[in-house]
Each structure stands twice: as structure tokens, then as C-alpha cells.
Motif scaffolding. Structure first.
Motif, PDB file in Angstrom:
ATOM      1  N   THR A  41       0.853  -1.182   0.000  1.00 55.59           N
ATOM      2  CA  THR A  41       0.000   0.000   0.000  1.00 55.59           C
ATOM      3  C   THR A  41       0.887   1.229   0.000  1.00 55.59           C
ATOM      4  OG1 THR A  41      -1.695  -1.166   1.278  1.00 55.59           O
ATOM      5  CG2 THR A  41      -1.863   1.230   1.165  1.00 55.59           C
ATOM      6  N   ILE A  47      -7.566   1.339   4.495  1.00 59.18           N
ATOM      7  CA  ILE A  47      -6.799   0.101   4.592  1.00 59.18           C
ATOM      8  C   ILE A  47      -6.131  -0.005   5.957  1.00 59.18           C
ATOM      9  CG2 ILE A  47      -4.740  -1.080   3.707  1.00 59.18           C
ATOM     10  CD1 ILE A  47      -5.536  -0.021   0.927  1.00 59.18           C
ATOM     11  N   GLU A  48      -5.586   1.097   6.452  1.00 60.47           N
ATOM     12  CA  GLU A  48      -4.909   1.096   7.753  1.00 60.47           C
ATOM     13  C   GLU A  48      -5.852   0.646   8.874  1.00 60.47           C
ATOM     14  OE1 GLU A  48      -2.938   4.326  10.896  1.00 60.47           O
ATOM     15  OE2 GLU A  48      -3.600   4.980   8.905  1.00 60.47           O
ATOM     16  N   LEU A  57      -8.829  -0.991   8.528  1.00 64.13           N
ATOM     17  CA  LEU A  57      -9.278  -2.365   8.290  1.00 64.13           C
ATOM     18  C   LEU A  57      -8.193  -3.371   8.672  1.00 64.13           C
ATOM     19  CD1 LEU A  57     -11.153  -2.040   4.867  1.00 64.13           C
ATOM     20  CD2 LEU A  57     -12.154  -2.207   7.154  1.00 64.13           C
ATOM     21  N   GLN A  58      -6.926  -3.005   8.461  1.00 63.83           N
ATOM     22  CA  GLN A  58      -5.826  -3.904   8.821  1.00 63.83           C
ATOM     23  C   GLN A  58      -5.785  -4.121  10.334  1.00 63.83           C
ATOM     24  OE1 GLN A  58      -3.548  -5.605   6.644  1.00 63.83           O
ATOM     25  NE2 GLN A  58      -3.396  -6.665   8.603  1.00 63.83           N
ATOM     26  N   TYR A 117     -11.741  -9.436   6.030  1.00 63.23           N
ATOM     27  CA  TYR A 117     -11.068  -8.132   6.088  1.00 63.23           C
ATOM     28  C   TYR A 117      -9.852  -8.096   5.181  1.00 63.23           C
ATOM     29  CZ  TYR A 117     -13.840  -5.993   9.787  1.00 63.23           C
ATOM     30  OH  TYR A 117     -14.857  -5.402  10.492  1.00 63.23           O
ATOM     31  N   ARG A 118      -9.086  -9.172   5.155  1.00 60.87           N
ATOM     32  CA  ARG A 118      -7.866  -9.183   4.345  1.00 60.87           C
ATOM     33  C   ARG A 118      -8.197  -9.185   2.854  1.00 60.87           C
ATOM     34  NH1 ARG A 118      -4.607 -14.026   6.443  1.00 60.87           N
ATOM     35  NH2 ARG A 118      -3.068 -13.279   4.944  1.00 60.87           N
ATOM     36  N   ILE A 145      -9.031  -5.625   2.026  1.00 58.65           N
ATOM     37  CA  ILE A 145      -7.815  -4.820   1.934  1.00 58.65           C
ATOM     38  C   ILE A 145      -7.130  -5.051   0.590  1.00 58.65           C
ATOM     39  CG2 ILE A 145      -5.470  -4.569   2.879  1.00 58.65           C
ATOM     40  CD1 ILE A 145      -6.758  -5.193   5.654  1.00 58.65           C
ATOM     41  N   ARG A 189      -6.459  -2.112  -2.290  1.00 60.26           N
ATOM     42  CA  ARG A 189      -5.105  -1.773  -2.746  1.00 60.26           C
ATOM     43  C   ARG A 189      -5.039  -1.612  -4.264  1.00 60.26           C
ATOM     44  NH1 ARG A 189      -2.383  -5.582   1.399  1.00 60.26           N
ATOM     45  NH2 ARG A 189      -1.534  -4.124   2.928  1.00 60.26           N
ATOM     46  N   ASN A 217      -3.599  -9.754   0.410  1.00 54.44           N
ATOM     47  CA  ASN A 217      -4.207  -9.023   1.522  1.00 54.44           C
ATOM     48  C   ASN A 217      -3.455  -7.727   1.752  1.00 54.44           C
ATOM     49  OD1 ASN A 217      -2.243  -9.329   4.019  1.00 54.44           O
ATOM     50  ND2 ASN A 217      -2.228 -11.257   2.898  1.00 54.44           N
TER      51      ASN A 217
END
Length: 605
Positions: free
Chosen positions: A272, A282-283, A285-286, A304-305, A308, A312, A605
Motif C-alpha cells: 500500500t 486500509i490502515e 481495516l488492517q 477483512y484481508r 484490503i 489496494r 491481503n
């Protein structure tokens, strides 16, 4: 009154059976039953509507008892989102809420289940619309056993006002017309600040913020590479201002499907960049994905992955529910979360998790080697709060003791340079025993990662067709590496039919060497290609390519790619099938019609 026996195993003192029996609900292990000892009274107090039935069954699954009559044993009143505090009190014919009962919105049990914790019911988002906290002086005494005569199982349902064209509570009417409740939507002034912010932002969503926020969307194929793996959260759906989009149900594997929509067809790099328009989403959700990794919730971490990985690849910012729901693998609930992150720069679900001190204790315990979520939960519930506490008061296995002794070392990431040095040491030792044996480092190292959590050594020999042919070599290798001080602990050794050795190592000759966890995996040459796919990952790429094989009527595992696989009811495999390819990684990709992806392009992911 409550029934004779509820799903948590408690027996009310009166012994009368009134509790609705839900024998078909399979309970989670006792250590995971966060609602154990809790008795939920739902309003409306029936399960006629499917969404409410799903929520009730979910609560029962995690230890709650469900009663259809309010009594001394009731601990929580769980209220449908469409009802106000006044509606509920009118329905129950109460002046004030009994002091021993907590009233919460229907979101409270679901959010607690998602967090694996009993959340604070006093948080604003769980407050029933119109409820004002009463002082203890104003609160009533506990209810009498007959207080809910008008809310019995036979008469418990709510009726809409005739003027409403849309059904709000999915129910019918109360037989006792004197107890009929008029339902009204919650007023705007009762919404919390979080909901107000989202409501305001939605009203302005047609105004572009910058050039990147215009309605420019990629032409994404609607096909989703999953049958039993949803890209959305797997718990029951909550009511939303967004309607879940209709999608075609996938048919059997013999029907046509869009292969280009599978994740394995495009792969990914897992990178990313700062310029990615969805970097902030993304941050956050990670962080949620990391939480589900810690709690061993494989379904949600996968969802979730996948999300993400999809974000991306987007060149434009995904700013709304409607934009998110159109993307592959992103389901209803995750689309709502993406919108919430964009509009509020945060995620309330994440805030709930990190603010609970028990989560941090659970996280600490789960990071101990050989400790799973069930064991960690047991310790948390027993009141243990630290590693020192466990050492002093808990009977630990030998491996758990070792895990605590080297706790910080096992959590320290292994730099790529050190993995390479450890690999060279093993490789030199292997060659000295049998020059024909190959040593391949798999996992994140093979995908090009800058650091690894542990090291997977694949030990193979081209002429072999069974892992048992390599057992003698493994014994010689581990004996030699132990003698020279490389191996310092054996945590799992293979049996006569096993194929894996698990333990710890250090790099000899280095002062203050850190203990590292390693695996030796025995792979015969005839299965090397399939094993390389399996032990390289990542897991999302692997699930996608295995599902693609299944769609074709084939089967892919760590031993090979097979065709003519017959399955019975429940997809029970009836035969092994015929081997297509097992030794050559490239040929497996080609047989499936998947473009060759080097390991560093399998990070989805």
C-alpha cells in the motif's frame, strides 16, 4: 417464568419450564460463552421474523438464555432498533425500568459476539432511543413473577400503527388490545453524534471533495471467487439504511462461472503506497484484521484481508457504501464499515475493541506458544492478568512454560537477512548428510517479505514419492543440528507416519542469540509443486486457487491437483480422483488456466 433448563445449564429455582427450547442451536465451547449466566428478553419477544431469530440464536450459541417472559432472572432487555424506550415501557406496562435489568439495543449482543467480550452496555450506541438514565431512587424494585402477563409467549408481538406503510417490527398484533403499542421512528435528536455525522455526510455525498472523488469506477466483474466464503462479515445482518444488493446465487460447479473474477487470476503485491487513495481505510481495516487474527476468528480475518487486497488495487477513493458494495469480495457489512471510516476517520467497532482492557490481557495470553483462544479465555475469566500471574498460579505444560520463558523472543520478527543465514546453515548441514536433498524456505520469506514470524523449511528429494522416505534423513539432520547447538528445543517430532518437526533454533557463534521458531516439512518430490503453492501462500491466494479447482470439478491440496473427484451429500469426498499434476508448480497453474504468479505476486491481503 424462565424454563427449567437453559442453554447455559442453569436451573431456575422454581423449576417450571417456560423457556423456549432451542435444541438445534449448537453452543460454542464453554470458555467462549460470553453470555453465560445472562438471560435475554427480546422486544418483540418472539422469533417470527428471521433477522430476529438469527440474532436470538446467535446469542444462545454464545451462552445466553432466551426467555419470552420478564422475571426476576432476566438480566437484559434487548430492543428492536425500530422501537423507542417509551414503546417498550408501554408494552411492558411499566412505569420505570427495574434496577436489576439492563436495557440495550439489538446491536449490543452482536457487537459483543464480534468482539468476543461483554461490552459496556452504557455506551451511547447501545442506548434505546428515548431512554434517560434514572437514579436509583427513581428505579423500581425487581419485577414480580407475574408482571408480564400481557407479554406472554402466546401474545408477545407488536402492531404497527395503521398509518405506517412500512412494517417496522416484522410482527403481528398483541391479543390483548389494551396493551397495543404504537410504534414510531426514533427522532433525529435522539441519535448519537456518530450517527449524526454519517447522516450529514450522506446528505452531502453528491458534492465532490476533489477530482478523485468523482463517480469514476473501474469495470469490476461481478463474479466473486467464493461459494462458502463470503467477502462480508458472517454474523447476522443488522438493519441498515442501505438495502443489500441482489446478486445471483451461484449454481453448482458444473454451471458456468467467471474465472477472471477469481483473486488468484490477478494476484497482488501486498503493498500500500502513501499515494493510494484508500490508504487510511486500509490502515483501519488492517487493525481489525489483526484483531481477528489474535482471536483466531478465521472467517472475519479472511474477509477483512480480502477487502484490503481489493482496495489496494483501486485507483480512486472508495467513499461510499454504493461504491464499496460493487467491488469483488466486499459484502454488505464491510461496505458499511468502509463508508463509516471515510466519513468519520475511524471505526467504532475498533474503538470498542482497543478500549477493553480484557482484550489486551487476552492478546498477551494468546501470544504464548501452545496457547489457543479457549485456554486464554479460561485464564482471563479466572482473573489472571499477567505472565507472572500464570507462572505462579496456573499448571502449565512444558511447551507453555517454554513459551513464557521466551515470550518476547518468539514475538520478535526475524529479519530477512537472519532467515537467509539460518537457511544457509541448515542447507550446509543437509548437503553433508545427503547431497540430493533440497532445502527450500517457504512462507512469507519465499514471498519476498522483509521479515518473518517463523521459518518453514521444506525438505525434499526429487526421486521420492512418500514423506516416509525422508524420515531417516530428518532424524539424522535434527540430531546433527542439535549436537552443533543450532537446535535448542524440540516442540513437536514426527511419528512413523508424520511429516513435520517443530522446534526452536539459534544461530551458533552469535552472542545473545534469539530463539527462533522453525518447522521442518517433509515433501516427496512427486508432491513438491503442490506443496510449494500450499506452503508459500498467502492464504487468500491459496483459498482462491483451491476454490477455482473445485469449480472445475477438481481438487487441489498440498499433495497435488486431481480431477474426476466425486462428492456425495454435504460435499463429502467419495474418491481421491485422478492426479493431474503434483510435482511441478508451473504445470498446476497452467492446468487451472491461472497465469503464472511468482511468489512475490501472491500477496492478496
Amino acid at each position: 417464568m424462565l424454563g427449567k433448563r437453559n442453554h447455559s445449564g442453569s436451573v431456575p429455582p422454581n423449576g417450571k419450564k417456560k423457556l423456549r427450547k432451542r435444541s438445534t442451536v449448537e453452543l460454542v465451547p464453554e470458555s467462549e460463552q460470553i453470555f453465560q449466566g445472562k438471560v435475554f428478553y427480546y422486544v418483540p419477544p418472539d422469533d417470527k421474523a428471521q433477522p430476529r431469530r438469527i440474532r436470538i440464536n446467535k446469542a444462545i450459541k454464545f451462552g445466553a438464555a432466551w426467555t419470552t417472559e420478564l422475571s426476576l432472572s432476566t438480566t437484559h432487555i434487548v430492543v428492536d432498533k425500530t422501537l423507542t424506550f417509551k414503546d417498550v415501557m408501554t408494552f411492558l406496562k411499566l412505569e420505570t425500568l427495574p434496577s436489576n435489568i439492563i436495557m440495550v439495543s439489538e446491536d449490543y449482543p452482536i457487537d459483543s459476539i464480534e468482539s468476543r467480550f461483554l461490552l459496556d452496555p452504557k455506551q451511547k450506541q447501545y442506548t434505546v432511543s428515548g431512554y434517560q438514565e434514572m437514579s436509583k431512587v427513581e428505579r423500581a424494585a425487581p419485577p414480580s413473577p407475574t408482571m408480564s402477563e400481557h407479554a406472554s409467549e402466546d401474545t408477545a408481538a407488536l402492531k404497527q400503527p395503521p398509518s405506517h406503510s412500512k412494517e417496522l417490527v416484522h410482527g403481528s398484533e398483541i391479543d390483548d388490545t389494551s396493551a397495543r403499542v404504537q410504534i414510531s421512528q426514533p427522532q433525529n435528536h435522539d441519535m448519537d453524534d456518530h450517527k449524526k455525522m454519517i447522516k450529514l455526510a450522506r446528505s452531502m455525498e453528491h458534492i465532490p471533495i476533489n477530482d478523485e472523488d468523482d463517480d469514476q469506477e473501474d469495470d469490476i466483474p461481478p463474479s466473486r471467487d467464493q461459494s462458502d466464503e463470503s467477502g462480508s462479515d458472517v454474523e447476522p445482518r443488522r438493519p441498515s439504511s442501505h438495502n443489500r444488493p441482489k446478486s445471483k446465487r451461484k449454481g453448482s460447479r458444473n454451471l458456468s462461472f467467471n474465472q477472471e473474477g477469481f483473486t488468484c487470476m490477478t494476484g497482488g503485491t501486498g503493498i500500500t503506497t502513501d499515494s493510494n487513495p484508500n490508504a487510511r481505510t486500509i490502515e483501519i481495516l488492517q487493525k481489525m484484521a489483526d484483531y481477528y487474527v489474535e482471536t483466531k476468528d478465521h472467517w472475519r480475518q479472511s474477509a477483512y484481508r480480502k477487502t484490503i487486497g481489493v482496495l489496494r488495487k483501486q485507483n480512486t477513493k472508495i467513499s461510499s457504501y454504493d461504491e464499496a458494495i460493487r467491488l469483488p469480495t466486499i459484502g454488505h457489512r464491510l461496505a458499511l464499515k468502509i463508508e463509516e471510516i471515510v466519513l468519520t476517520n475511524g471505526l467504532r467497532r475498533l474503538n470498542d475493541v482497543v478500549s477493553d482492557p480484557r482484550f489486551h490481557v487476552l492478546q498477551t495470553f494468546m501470544n504464548i506458544y501452545c496457547v489457543g483462544i479457549n485456554q486464554a479465555w479460561n485464564w482471563v475469566q479466572q482473573g489472571h492478568t499477567s505472565l507472572e500471574d500464570l507462572k505462579a498460579h496456573v499448571s502449565l505444560t512444558k511447551n507453555q512454560q517454554l513459551g513464557i520463558e521466551h515470550y518476547d523472543e518468539f514475538l520478535t520478527r526475524i529479519p530477512r537477512e537472519e532467515v537467509t543465514a539460518l537457511g544457509n546453515f541448515v542447507r550446509d548441514a543437509a548437503v553433508s548428510i545427503d547431497p540430493k536433498v533440497e532445502v527450500i524456505i517457504g512462507g512469507s520469506y519465499r514471498r519476498g517479505a522483509s521479515s518473518s514470524g517463523d521459518i518453514d523449511f521444506i525438505l525434499t528429494k526429487r526421486s521420492t514419492t512418500s514423506s516416509q522416505e525422508l524420515l531417516e534423513f530428518l532424524t539424522s539432520l535434527t540430531n546433527h543440528l542439535t549436537k552443533v547447538g543450532f537446535l535448542v528445543a524440540a516442540l513437536l517430532t514426527p511419528s512413523q507416519t508424520g511429516s513435520k518437526w517443530h522446534g526452536c533454533c539459534v544461530l551458533p557463534g552469535i552472542l545473545k542469540s534469539i530463539w527462533r521458531r522453525i518447522d521442518f516439512l517433509l515433501v516427496p518430490g512427486s508432491e513438491l509443486g503442490a506443496a510449494l503453492i500450499y506452503f508459500t501462500g498467502d492464504d487468500i491466494f491459496n483459498r482462491s486457487i483451491r476454490l477455482l479447482a473445485s469449480k472445475k470439478g477438481w481438487r487441489l491440496n498440498q499433495r497435488g491437483l486431481y480431477k474426476d473427484v466425486l462428492r456425495g451429500p454435504g460435499r463429502v469426498r467419495l474418491n481421491e480422483g485422478s492426479l493431474i499434476e503434483g510435482a511441478d508448480e508451473n504445470k498446476i497453474f497452467a492446468a487451472l488456466g491461472v497465469p503464472w504468479r511468482p511468489p512475490e505476486q501472491r500477496i492478496c491481503n
